[in-house]
Design a protein around this motif. Structure first.
Motif, PDB file in Angstrom:
ATOM      1  N   ASP A   6      -2.846  -6.745  76.861  1.00  0.00           N
ATOM      2  CA  ASP A   6      -2.431  -7.570  75.899  1.00  0.00           C
ATOM      3  C   ASP A   6      -0.912  -8.121  76.286  1.00  0.00           C
ATOM      4  OD1 ASP A   6      -4.948  -7.609  74.840  1.00  0.00           O
ATOM      5  OD2 ASP A   6      -3.921  -6.158  73.099  1.00  0.00           O
ATOM      6  N   ARG A  98     -13.196 -10.819  73.886  1.00  0.00           N
ATOM      7  CA  ARG A  98     -12.194 -10.297  72.942  1.00  0.00           C
ATOM      8  C   ARG A  98     -10.911  -9.814  73.519  1.00  0.00           C
ATOM      9  NH1 ARG A  98     -15.861  -6.570  68.956  1.00  0.00           N
ATOM     10  NH2 ARG A  98     -17.112  -8.322  68.109  1.00  0.00           N
ATOM     11  N   GLY A  99     -10.894  -9.418  74.732  1.00  0.00           N
ATOM     12  CA  GLY A  99      -9.781  -8.912  75.638  1.00  0.00           C
ATOM     13  C   GLY A  99      -8.860 -10.187  75.723  1.00  0.00           C
ATOM     14  N   LEU A 101      -9.110 -13.271  73.855  1.00  0.00           N
ATOM     15  CA  LEU A 101      -8.854 -13.995  72.561  1.00  0.00           C
ATOM     16  C   LEU A 101      -7.659 -13.139  71.762  1.00  0.00           C
ATOM     17  CD1 LEU A 101     -12.287 -15.110  70.950  1.00  0.00           C
ATOM     18  CD2 LEU A 101     -10.512 -16.499  72.125  1.00  0.00           C
ATOM     19  N   ARG A 102      -7.514 -11.993  72.097  1.00  0.00           N
ATOM     20  CA  ARG A 102      -6.560 -11.093  71.281  1.00  0.00           C
ATOM     21  C   ARG A 102      -5.135 -11.556  71.395  1.00  0.00           C
ATOM     22  NH1 ARG A 102      -8.648  -6.345  71.394  1.00  0.00           N
ATOM     23  NH2 ARG A 102      -7.413  -5.797  73.368  1.00  0.00           N
ATOM     24  N   ARG A 356     -17.336 -20.011  74.071  1.00  0.00           N
ATOM     25  CA  ARG A 356     -18.557 -19.325  74.312  1.00  0.00           C
ATOM     26  C   ARG A 356     -19.703 -19.592  75.285  1.00  0.00           C
ATOM     27  NH1 ARG A 356     -23.685 -19.505  71.988  1.00  0.00           N
ATOM     28  NH2 ARG A 356     -24.434 -17.432  71.085  1.00  0.00           N
TER      29      ARG A 356
END
Length: 369
Positions: A6, A98-99, A101-102, A356
């Motif tokens: 991140d 998710r990795g 998008l965070r 997506r």
């Protein structure tokens, strides 16, 4: 708690967005400086406040600049990672959507917060402050360049003015001498000399003209090539110092300089359009970030700027649709900001669908087996 990955994404994206913002700021400052110089040359305001007006205009335009910088910065940063196969290595190591998008979500939230502060508070404050500076400069003869004991050119009037004393605030003048050179309606070239025992400067009710009121003096009108001189004694004589030629868009859009709370209480079409544009700006940041993530994907052999041009075209289409919706509110055809939010929601859903689809597991072809 942010992971190492991140922090890496945030550092790469943040640095690229900041560098893009600096480049765009340099480009925009040149354009804004040219506009300010044009206004100074037209006599809209004196050159002494030129840089102050320039800085305030730059603050006012920061919301659009931050939106474009965030969009382009994310495209460039993620595009580089795709070209150098960093994203493919991370995906093969188990990093899912998710990795990505965070850190993108954190950056989008910060960007939306900054855009919201600028659009709802800093931009209107800068526009109102710029108008105040210009008005104060036009009311002050000192700011206009007038100084006691020195001949000063009248801006745009083809003449000179001389005063022997000047009050500290520049509003009251002592003995004054004005000489102008003009051509009458009959085509006669004429020199006009005006003297006064005292005077003061004031601004017209329209806020665009400055006048000098002289008291207890004489006026001479001397046509060149003729002997029919004219002399008049007066008690009060108002002389226009300059006609401000305003071509500033902000002056023709007073709602833009209103603070947001006052704008909410103003029930006009222009006020509703301005309020809708200010409130949609933070949402635009989220939409553009969502669109930038799938558009940045590219293979190492793709042209470097191919997708970038496509993304910039998409930005202008989205911005143009919002501008069209705002125009309908200004014309009174629509009375609320629902259309702007609808366009933004559709653009966000389009970006989410592309993202997506990018990470969806591909089904094997039937004939492959």
């Amino acid at each position: 708690m942010l992971s190492i990955l991140d922090r890496y994404f945030l550092r790469e994206l943040g640095q690229t967005v900041a560098a893009t913002a600096i480049v765009l700021l340099a480009i925009m400052s040149g354009t804004t400086f040219a506009q300010v110089l044009k206004q100074v040359a037209n006599g809209s305001f004196p050159a002494s406040v030129m840089f102050q007006v320039l800085g305030l205009n730059m603050l006012d335009s920061l919301s659009t600049l931050l939106l474009f910088a965030g969009f382009i910065g994310i495209l460039l940063a993620l595009g580089r990672m795709y070209r150098e196969s960093e994203m493919h290595v991370l995906s093969s190591s188990g990093m899912g959507p998710r990795g990505l998008l965070r850190p993108i979500g954190i950056l989008a939230f910060v960007l939306a917060l900054l855009v919201g502060v600028v659009s709802l508070w800093l931009g209107p404050w800068a526009a109102a402050k710029s108008n105040q500076v210009v008005n104060a400069a036009n009311r002050s003869v000192i700011a206009a360049g007038l100084d006691a004991g020195r001949f000063t050119d009248l801006p745009g009037k083809g003449g000179i003015i001389l005063v022997d004393t000047l009050s500290r605030d520049g509003s009251q003048l002592g003995r004054t001498f004005i000489a102008t050179d003009r051509t009458t309606k009959q085509g006669v070239h004429q020199i006009r000399l005006i003297t006064g025992a005292r005077g003061h400067l004031y601004q017209g009710s329209s806020g665009t003209d400055r006048y000098l009121e002289l008291q207890d003096g004489w006026q001479y009108e001397i046509p060149l090539g003729a002997d029919n001189w004219r002399r008049m004694q007066y008690a009060t004589n108002d002389t226009a110092l300059s006609n401000v030629q305003s071509d500033d868009e902000d002056n023709s859009d007073p709602e833009h300089a209103m603070d947001t709370l006052r704008l909410m209480r103003t029930n006009t079409a222009d006020a509703r359009a301005e309020f809708a544009w200010r409130t949609i700006a933070p949402a635009m940041a989220l939409v553009l970030v969502m669109l930038a993530v799938p558009l940045a994907r590219q293979s190492p052999r793709e042209p470097r700027f191919g997708r970038l041009l496509l993304a910039v075209l998409g930005f202008y289409v989205y911005y143009l649709l919002l501008a069209l919706c705002r125009g309908q509110i200004v014309k009174g055809h629509w009375h609320h900001a629902g259309s702007l939010w609808l366009v933004s929601a559709l653009a966000f859903l389009l970006g989410a669908w592309l993202f997506r689809r990018q990470y969806a597991v591909r089904k094997p072809r039937r004939g492959a087996a």
